[in-house]
Scaffold this motif. Structure first.
Motif, short mmCIF file in Angstrom:
data_model
loop_
_atom_site.label_atom_id
_atom_site.label_comp_id
_atom_site.label_asym_id
_atom_site.label_seq_id
_atom_site.Cartn_x
_atom_site.Cartn_y
_atom_site.Cartn_z
N ASP A 247 0.86 -1.19 0.00
CA ASP A 247 0.00 0.00 0.00
C ASP A 247 0.89 1.24 0.00
N SER B 123 0.41 4.36 0.66
CA SER B 123 0.37 5.34 1.75
C SER B 123 0.82 4.75 3.08
N THR B 124 0.40 3.50 3.36
CA THR B 124 0.72 2.94 4.68
C THR B 124 1.99 2.09 4.65
N ARG C 29 2.05 -0.89 3.98
CA ARG C 29 1.74 -2.22 4.51
C ARG C 29 1.48 -3.19 3.34
#
Ligand code: FAD
Length: 331
Positions: free
Chosen positions: A129, A131-132, A134
């Motif tokens: 991901d 943005s995260t 993760r």
């Protein structure tokens, strides 16, 4: 923490070399490691690990963690889980990738339980991901009828990865990496199972997993003797015989031949499906084939939606003519 890495691949060794599934994990592991801007490493368990260590570095691992112990020599899983837990606790980790092989299916959940973290099983696609940062794990749900994308809130994030969905990493002998010895303590008491003897299956001809041509039969074959005709076509084409689950469950052919969600994943150049309806759970094991040819008496059978070429008809009539034509063409 003794060391730090981003993505850790749990290596499997076969006959002194890295298993192809480990090279697949190293190729997707490289992309994920770049995605989280952290290093890629591999952990190898066993004895005499020089050769696979060199191979892992040539396949892109920046670091190789070696857990060498006599109790790991035979690949016993009880000892492997203990060693792996100790390595994971000594290294700062974001992501752990384990191939969903026979050993990996057992190692993944046991390791996740010991570390007190979550696990995503049977990944068919992996990403990060943006943005995260993760891990995003795509995995089949509802018996393969749908795909779900899951994330894991815990650290490290552990995923078992379906074999053959990622290309194996190529080897570049010019690549450099570091080999780090890890101290592991494995008390003799963890050993609950002992390997007394290893028997290699004397399967006739080509192995199903690596065959370039697979001729697979389903329930519509009607009985075990029909597989002889499939064996003949497989022999002519230098391929292997596979089967759907009902054919295996009926005892017509060994379960080791099952293709599908709960069987083997095959990615041959040519997959010939004979009297197989094309249920999603079967196709999960063969849809990666370059060319699918179906023989089925039902023109509405769903296999025809995925097949590149199809023959509608009774396999008893179609197959002998098909085999004979192939034989003539190959003479
Ligand atoms: C959780 C789960 C996991 C599963 N895992 C697997 C798996 O790994 N592998 C797997 O295969 N299945 C798996 N299944 C079962 C799957 O859902 C199907 O039931 C199975 O694949 C059907 O097998 P089949 O195509 O051989 O049989 P059928 O669906 O009964 O199809 C037989 C076909 O043969 C055709 N036929 C009949 N007679 C003839 C003839 N004389 N000539 C030509 N064609 C003929 C029929 O038209 C039909 O299309 C799983 C199911 C579940 C729920």
């Amino acid at each position: 923490m003794a060391d730090e890495t981003g993505v850790l691949v749990v290596g499997e060794i076969r006959a002194g070399e890295l298993d192809s599934t480990t090279r697949e994990l190293l190729s997707i592991g490289r992309k994920l490691a770049d995605g989280v801007a952290r290093p890629l490493a591999v952990v190898l368990l066993g004895v005499n690990l020089e050769n696979p260590s060199r191979e892992a570095i040539a396949c892109g691992a920046g670091k190789v963690f070696l857990a060498e112990h006599s109790l790991l020599a035979e690949g016993e899983l009880d000892a492997a889980v203990v060693a792996l837990e100790q390595v994971c606790r000594q290294v700062r980790l974001d992501i752990v990738l384990i191939a969903r092989t026979e050993a990996g299916r057992e190692l993944g959940p046991r390791l996740a339980f010991r570390l007190g973290v979550g696990l995503a099983q049977d990944a068919v696609a992996l990403g990060v991901d943006e943005s995260t940062k993760r891990l995003l794990v795509t995995r089949p749900v509802y018996g393969g009828n749908a795909m779900a994308v899951v994330t894991l809130p815990s650290a490290p994030q552990i995923a078992t990865v379906r074999p053959k969905v990622f290309e194996a990493a190529g080897k570049d002998p010019g690549l450099r990496g570091e080999v780090v010895g890890m101290a592991v303590e494995i008390p003799d008491s963890v050993r609950k199972v002992r390997v007394l003897q290893k028997v290699t299956e004397q399967g006739a001809g080509t192995k199903l997993d690596s065959a370039r041509v697979v001729v697979a039969g389903g329930r519509g074959l009607g009985g075990p003797e029909s597989f002889k005709e499939l064996e003949e076509l497989a022999r002519v084409l230098g391929g292997a015989v596979g089967a759907s689950r009902p054919a295996c469950d009926a005892g017509w052919i060994d379960h080791g031949r099952q293709v599908g969600l709960t069987g083997k994943i095959v990615t041959p150049d040519l997959y010939i499906a004979v009297a197989i309806s094309g249920a999603s759970q079967h196709m999960a094991g063969c849809s990666g084939a370059k060319l699918i040819v179906a023989i089925n008496s039902d023109p509405e059978a769903s296999i025809f939606k995925e097949a590149h070429y199809g023959a509608v008809g009774d396999w008893r009539k179609v197959l002998p003519a098909f085999t004979e034509t192939v034989r003539q063409l190959l003479i």
